[in-house]
Design a protein around this motif. Structure first.
Motif, PDB file in Angstrom:
ATOM      1  N   ALA A  38     -15.810   0.850   2.253  1.00  0.00           N
ATOM      2  CA  ALA A  38     -15.768   0.637   3.708  1.00  0.00           C
ATOM      3  C   ALA A  38     -16.735   1.608   4.390  1.00  0.00           C
ATOM      4  O   ALA A  38     -16.919   2.726   3.907  1.00  0.00           O
ATOM      5  CB  ALA A  38     -14.348   0.870   4.201  1.00  0.00           C
ATOM      6  N   GLY A  92     -10.836   1.520   7.980  1.00  0.00           N
ATOM      7  CA  GLY A  92     -10.858   0.317   7.142  1.00  0.00           C
ATOM      8  C   GLY A  92      -9.472  -0.260   6.901  1.00  0.00           C
ATOM      9  O   GLY A  92      -9.321  -1.215   6.160  1.00  0.00           O
ATOM     10  N   VAL A 149      -0.965   6.613   7.470  1.00  0.00           N
ATOM     11  CA  VAL A 149      -2.237   5.890   7.641  1.00  0.00           C
ATOM     12  C   VAL A 149      -2.448   5.369   9.053  1.00  0.00           C
ATOM     13  O   VAL A 149      -3.567   5.058   9.427  1.00  0.00           O
ATOM     14  CB  VAL A 149      -2.397   4.677   6.697  1.00  0.00           C
ATOM     15  CG1 VAL A 149      -2.852   5.082   5.340  1.00  0.00           C
ATOM     16  CG2 VAL A 149      -1.162   3.826   6.677  1.00  0.00           C
ATOM     17  N   SER A 201     -11.696   1.185  -3.140  1.00  0.00           N
ATOM     18  CA  SER A 201     -10.688   0.832  -2.156  1.00  0.00           C
ATOM     19  C   SER A 201      -9.339   1.140  -2.784  1.00  0.00           C
ATOM     20  O   SER A 201      -9.228   2.087  -3.570  1.00  0.00           O
ATOM     21  CB  SER A 201     -10.847  -0.644  -1.781  1.00  0.00           C
ATOM     22  OG  SER A 201      -9.855  -1.055  -0.883  1.00  0.00           O
ATOM     23  N   TYR A 232       7.216   8.969  -4.678  1.00  0.00           N
ATOM     24  CA  TYR A 232       7.386   7.598  -4.186  1.00  0.00           C
ATOM     25  C   TYR A 232       8.838   7.115  -4.276  1.00  0.00           C
ATOM     26  O   TYR A 232       9.282   6.311  -3.477  1.00  0.00           O
ATOM     27  CB  TYR A 232       6.531   6.628  -5.024  1.00  0.00           C
ATOM     28  CG  TYR A 232       5.097   6.459  -4.568  1.00  0.00           C
ATOM     29  CD1 TYR A 232       4.452   7.421  -3.808  1.00  0.00           C
ATOM     30  CD2 TYR A 232       4.377   5.312  -4.925  1.00  0.00           C
ATOM     31  CE1 TYR A 232       3.132   7.253  -3.416  1.00  0.00           C
ATOM     32  CE2 TYR A 232       3.063   5.133  -4.538  1.00  0.00           C
ATOM     33  CZ  TYR A 232       2.441   6.103  -3.780  1.00  0.00           C
ATOM     34  OH  TYR A 232       1.135   5.931  -3.395  1.00  0.00           O
ATOM     35  N   GLU A 275      -2.434  12.498  -3.116  1.00  0.00           N
ATOM     36  CA  GLU A 275      -3.454  12.509  -2.075  1.00  0.00           C
ATOM     37  C   GLU A 275      -4.185  13.845  -2.172  1.00  0.00           C
ATOM     38  O   GLU A 275      -3.832  14.695  -2.988  1.00  0.00           O
ATOM     39  CB  GLU A 275      -2.774  12.351  -0.713  1.00  0.00           C
ATOM     40  CG  GLU A 275      -2.383  10.923  -0.397  1.00  0.00           C
ATOM     41  CD  GLU A 275      -3.582  10.043  -0.143  1.00  0.00           C
ATOM     42  OE1 GLU A 275      -4.265  10.203   0.850  1.00  0.00           O
ATOM     43  OE2 GLU A 275      -3.847   9.184  -0.999  1.00  0.00           O
ATOM     44  N   CYS A 330      -2.363   6.998  11.683  1.00  0.00           N
ATOM     45  CA  CYS A 330      -3.159   8.013  12.406  1.00  0.00           C
ATOM     46  C   CYS A 330      -2.891   7.969  13.908  1.00  0.00           C
ATOM     47  O   CYS A 330      -3.816   8.099  14.706  1.00  0.00           O
ATOM     48  CB  CYS A 330      -4.657   7.828  12.141  1.00  0.00           C
ATOM     49  SG  CYS A 330      -5.104   8.153  10.454  1.00  0.00           S
ATOM     50  N   LEU A 377       2.866  13.124  -3.519  1.00  0.00           N
ATOM     51  CA  LEU A 377       3.820  12.413  -2.659  1.00  0.00           C
ATOM     52  C   LEU A 377       4.811  11.639  -3.526  1.00  0.00           C
ATOM     53  O   LEU A 377       4.444  10.621  -4.125  1.00  0.00           O
ATOM     54  CB  LEU A 377       3.073  11.419  -1.767  1.00  0.00           C
ATOM     55  CG  LEU A 377       2.035  12.022  -0.824  1.00  0.00           C
ATOM     56  CD1 LEU A 377       1.078  10.953  -0.318  1.00  0.00           C
ATOM     57  CD2 LEU A 377       2.730  12.690   0.341  1.00  0.00           C
ATOM     58  N   LYS A 387     -10.963  10.214  -3.281  1.00  0.00           N
ATOM     59  CA  LYS A 387     -11.477   9.896  -1.943  1.00  0.00           C
ATOM     60  C   LYS A 387     -12.978  10.129  -1.958  1.00  0.00           C
ATOM     61  O   LYS A 387     -13.499  10.818  -2.842  1.00  0.00           O
ATOM     62  CB  LYS A 387     -10.837  10.836  -0.906  1.00  0.00           C
ATOM     63  CG  LYS A 387      -9.346  10.703  -0.790  1.00  0.00           C
ATOM     64  CD  LYS A 387      -8.959   9.813   0.356  1.00  0.00           C
ATOM     65  CE  LYS A 387      -7.458   9.603   0.374  1.00  0.00           C
ATOM     66  NZ  LYS A 387      -6.978   8.913   1.517  1.00  0.00           N
ATOM     67  N   PHE A 412       0.833  -1.197   0.000  1.00  0.00           N
ATOM     68  CA  PHE A 412       0.000   0.000   0.000  1.00  0.00           C
ATOM     69  C   PHE A 412       0.875   1.258   0.000  1.00  0.00           C
ATOM     70  O   PHE A 412       1.829   1.358   0.779  1.00  0.00           O
ATOM     71  CB  PHE A 412      -0.909  -0.036   1.238  1.00  0.00           C
ATOM     72  CG  PHE A 412      -1.748   1.189   1.436  1.00  0.00           C
ATOM     73  CD1 PHE A 412      -2.664   1.585   0.463  1.00  0.00           C
ATOM     74  CD2 PHE A 412      -1.639   1.949   2.592  1.00  0.00           C
ATOM     75  CE1 PHE A 412      -3.450   2.711   0.651  1.00  0.00           C
ATOM     76  CE2 PHE A 412      -2.423   3.073   2.789  1.00  0.00           C
ATOM     77  CZ  PHE A 412      -3.330   3.459   1.813  1.00  0.00           C
ATOM     78  N   GLY A 413       0.535   2.207  -0.882  1.00  0.00           N
ATOM     79  CA  GLY A 413       1.338   3.418  -1.046  1.00  0.00           C
ATOM     80  C   GLY A 413       1.428   4.290   0.194  1.00  0.00           C
ATOM     81  O   GLY A 413       2.323   5.128   0.300  1.00  0.00           O
ATOM     82  N   LYS A 463      -1.915   9.802  16.868  1.00  0.00           N
ATOM     83  CA  LYS A 463      -1.816  11.247  17.120  1.00  0.00           C
ATOM     84  C   LYS A 463      -1.623  11.584  18.600  1.00  0.00           C
ATOM     85  O   LYS A 463      -1.305  12.703  18.931  1.00  0.00           O
ATOM     86  CB  LYS A 463      -3.097  11.948  16.618  1.00  0.00           C
ATOM     87  CG  LYS A 463      -3.381  11.765  15.109  1.00  0.00           C
ATOM     88  CD  LYS A 463      -2.840  12.932  14.305  1.00  0.00           C
ATOM     89  CE  LYS A 463      -2.720  12.665  12.821  1.00  0.00           C
ATOM     90  NZ  LYS A 463      -3.919  12.607  12.049  1.00  0.00           N
ATOM     91  N   THR A 466     -16.328   3.521   6.771  1.00  0.00           N
ATOM     92  CA  THR A 466     -15.690   4.801   7.077  1.00  0.00           C
ATOM     93  C   THR A 466     -15.839   5.793   5.919  1.00  0.00           C
ATOM     94  O   THR A 466     -15.980   7.000   6.143  1.00  0.00           O
ATOM     95  CB  THR A 466     -14.193   4.581   7.440  1.00  0.00           C
ATOM     96  OG1 THR A 466     -13.641   5.779   7.891  1.00  0.00           O
ATOM     97  CG2 THR A 466     -13.391   4.054   6.289  1.00  0.00           C
ATOM     98  N   ALA A 467     -15.842   5.292   4.703  1.00  0.00           N
ATOM     99  CA  ALA A 467     -15.995   6.183   3.545  1.00  0.00           C
ATOM    100  C   ALA A 467     -17.375   6.854   3.586  1.00  0.00           C
ATOM    101  O   ALA A 467     -17.508   8.052   3.321  1.00  0.00           O
ATOM    102  CB  ALA A 467     -15.827   5.382   2.251  1.00  0.00           C
TER     103      ALA A 467
END
Ligand code: COA
Ligand code: AMP
Length: 625
Positions: free
Chosen positions: A334, A503, A570, A281, A176, A169, A572, A174, A309, A141-142, A574, A336-337
């Protein structure tokens, strides 16, 4: 007897006859004579002597059967303002040349190729090109940081890495390539070549003989034919979070996977072959592997690849816009989306701008579909909304509402019933089957159906110890849950150190390893606490080494930075709160569950084994501050 029950019982009582019949629906080079057998590790394997090629099934087969001019992939990228389509003919030809390019770099059947790419068609092409050669891809995953990529490079030992110059994003580009360079530098294993797809938003520097320009090399390459493989040979490795810092390489085979993908498209999604399937996804997750790439293409329908997104690309109407514009039949994402959409457009105003008459159903997975989200999506879209439960390890749904067979009524909070082929049971600590409404370990009785993992890459012991040894004859899912008296399955969450953030499956154990390595920290606990948008978010509690004096906020900043650098944004992660001591049992086990319950404001019972009950008050006080 209902259609569901009839099929379920057939699969349960005569698994060989059932799956042999399903295997007839895909095109084999040599049909399997053996349906179910045991491998050298004593694991059940499907179609062991069948010979086939997954890329053939996904592309060439359709080209030879009148579907060549039909769209295979629709690419919609609001972040680059690009829309593009590829017919089956076009996709097959591009994949064949890409495979030719890889073969020229020495990639052969069984070799590994790591794919670290954003959501662009070239990512799917890379996967299919590997499949064409019988090479084993491992998509990373990126959003993962170089350290995570390095761990996967060391474990998979790829000959080649395929990447793009950048990902995009919301409002940021970003690069790579520097991440790939760093990962290779940090890894003990060095790939021979890095193939870079240059995107105009940020070109990468190709600095030595190791780095190749994707387009330039493919232009020179000759198309490569599909290499026949045995059904049991690996198609891919997909790493997923376990309870430690070392991710598990879930191995997927070719034949069982193809049969399961085909079966699921008809049975679970009721997907017409001439329709458009959209899994919103990322190819870096199992949902992306199964339902952006393999299943829709094996089924012969059109798949939609969306580089955007649910919100802010440009607004919370994006999902509905795409559904209307491309006549999407089935949407899968998911919860969350949809929570993100609901947050920004609570009355579903934008949804009303679009004609969703073609959309038949909306599927959700990746985390439990919480009742408020279910109700909101149902009410505003007017579509059937279907929760289904699965994991990277299985590759397709274990429980759901198989509308292709029979649409059962939906019960809020339940993933409905086991899909034919899966024998789901809820067990207590001793492995005894629990009665209805009693919560326990959700386990799958072996044999697992086709498509499920046969091992962990080069670590079969980890497969045995992590999944098979707890209850003899069962695979343990890692989830807790219960059946109600009507046989509806309720998955209530993980019973290990795995959490789900937006997700995305992440390991709190891994975060603890990173946080605990900070020089000021004596010990720590990371738990997943409830979050309205992302389902769960990690929260750290740290105990300082004696004599250490640090500013709490500065320390928190350092720990947040460390997790971000080592796992990725990802995660998160915090917040990290300093406490005097962690609640523990007398034998020294940290009471993470109780900490989580306190953080979530739930009622909790003080465990009888607790060493110092006042440590719980401290957690409460710290959270109140
Ligand atoms: N490459 C690089 N970085 C990525 C990335 C990727 N592919 N995906 C996410 N990130 C970064 C984000 O930019 C963000 O960085 P930031 O902290 O600097 O802002 C961070 O990781 C967290 O991202 P995310 O969890 O996606 O949060 P978000 O606030 O940007 O978006 C949602 C929230 C709910 C809209 C988003 O998570 C979403 O669309 N989820 C759908 C879930 C999904 O597809 N799950 C797959 C299983 S079906
Ligand atoms: P992953 O391997 O990333 O797909 O994550 C799998 C885990 O996500 C499962 O073990 C569950 O904990 C959770 N999960 C996925 N789908 C569901 C669902 N429909 N309901 C509840 N939990 C789910």
């Amino acid at each position: 007897m209902s259609a569901y029950l009839k099929e379920y019982q057939w699969a349960q009582t005569q698994p060989e006859s059932f799956w042999q019949s399903q295997s007839e629906k895909i095109n084999w080079f040599e049909k399997p004579q053996t349906t179910l057998s045991l491998d050298e590790n004593g694991i059940d394997r499907w179609f062991a002597d069948g010979v086939m090629n997954t890329a053939w099934l996904a592309l060439d087969y359709h080209c030879e059967n009148g579907r060549g001019n039909k769209n295979a992939i629709i690419y919609d990228s609001p972040v680059t303002q690009t829309k593009q389509t590829f017919t089956y003919f076009e996709l097959r030809d591009q994949v064949a040349k890409l495979a030719g390019m890889l073969a020229k770099q020495g990639v052969e059947k069984g070799d590994r190729v790591i794919i670290y790419m954003p959501m662009i068609p070239q990512a799917a092409m890379a996967m299919l090109a590997c499949a064409r050669l019988g090479a084993i891809h491992s998509v990373v995953f990126g959003g993962f940081a170089p350290n995570e990529l390095a761990v996967r490079i060391e474990d998979a030992e790829p000959k080649v890495i395929m990447t793009a110059s950048c990902g995009i994003e919301i409002n940021k580009v970003l690069p790579y390539k520097p991440l790939v360079d760093k990962a290779i530098m940090d890894s003990r294993w060095k790939p021979e070549k890095v193939v870079v797809f240059q995107r105009e938003q940020a070109k990468a520097e190709l600095n030595n003989e190791r780095d190749l320009d994707w387009v330039y090399e493919v232009d020179k390459a000759l198309p490569h034919a599909c290499v026949p493989v045995f059904a049991t040979e690996p198609l891919y490795i997909l790493y997923t979070s376990g309870t430690t810092g070392k991710p598990k390489g879930v191995v997927r085979d070719n034949g069982g996977h193809a049969v399961a993908m085909k079966y699921s498209m008809q049975t679970i999604y009721d997907m017409p072959q001439d329709g458009v399937f959209w899994a919103a996804s990322d190819v870096g997750w199992v949902v992306g592997h199964s339902y952006i790439v393999y299943a829709p293409l094996i089924h012969g329908c059109t798949t939609l690849l969306f580089e955007g997104k649910p919100v802010r690309t440009p607004d919370p109407g994006a999902f509905w816009r795409v559904c209307e514009e491309y006549n999407v039949d089935v949407l899968f994402s998911a919860p969350t989306a949809f929570r993100a959409i609901k947050k920004e457009d609570p009355d579903g105003k934008l949804l009303k701008h679009y004609d969703l008459s073609k959309l038949k159903s909306i599927f959700m997975a990746g985390e439990r579909l919480d009742p408020p989200t279910l109700e909101w999506v149902e009410a505003h879209s007017g579509k059937p909304v279907i929760d289904h439960w699965w994991q990277t390890e299985t590759g397709w749904a274990i429980a759901g509402n198989p509308i292709g067979l029979e649409k059962m009524s939906v019960k809020s909070g339940s993933a409905t019933k086991p899909i034919p082929g899966y024998q789901v049971e809820v067990l207590d600590e001793l492995g005894e089957k629990l009665e209805a409404n009693r919560q326990g370990f959700v386990a799958l009785k072996r044999p697992l159906p086709p498509g499920c993992l046969p091992t962990v890459w080069r670590n079969h012991d980890r497969f045995e110890s992590g999944y098979l040894s707890q209850f003899e004859g069962y695979y343990v899912s890692g989830d807790g849950g219960y059946f109600d008296e009507e046989g509806y399955l309720f998955i209530m969450g993980r019973i290990d150190d795995v959490i789900n953030v937006a997700g995305h499956r992440l390991s709190t154990g891994e975060m603890e390893e990173i946080v605990g390595a900070h020089p000021a920290i004596a010990e720590c606990a990371v738990v997943g606490v409830h979050d309205e948008l992302k389902g769960q978010l990690p929260l750290g509690f740290v105990v300082l080494k004696d004599g250490v004096k640090v500013d709490d906020l500065q320390l928190e900043g350092e720990l947040v930075g460390k997790v971000r650098n080592e796992i990725g944004a990802v995660a998160c992660f915090k917040h990290a709160l300093v406490v005097e001591r962690l609640p523990k049992t007398r034998s020294g086990k940290i009471l993470r569950r109780t900490i989580r319950q306190i953080a979530d404001g739930e009622q909790y019972v003080v465990p009888s084994t607790i060493d110092d009950p006042s440590s719980l008050n401290e957690i409460e006080n710290r959270l109140r501050k």
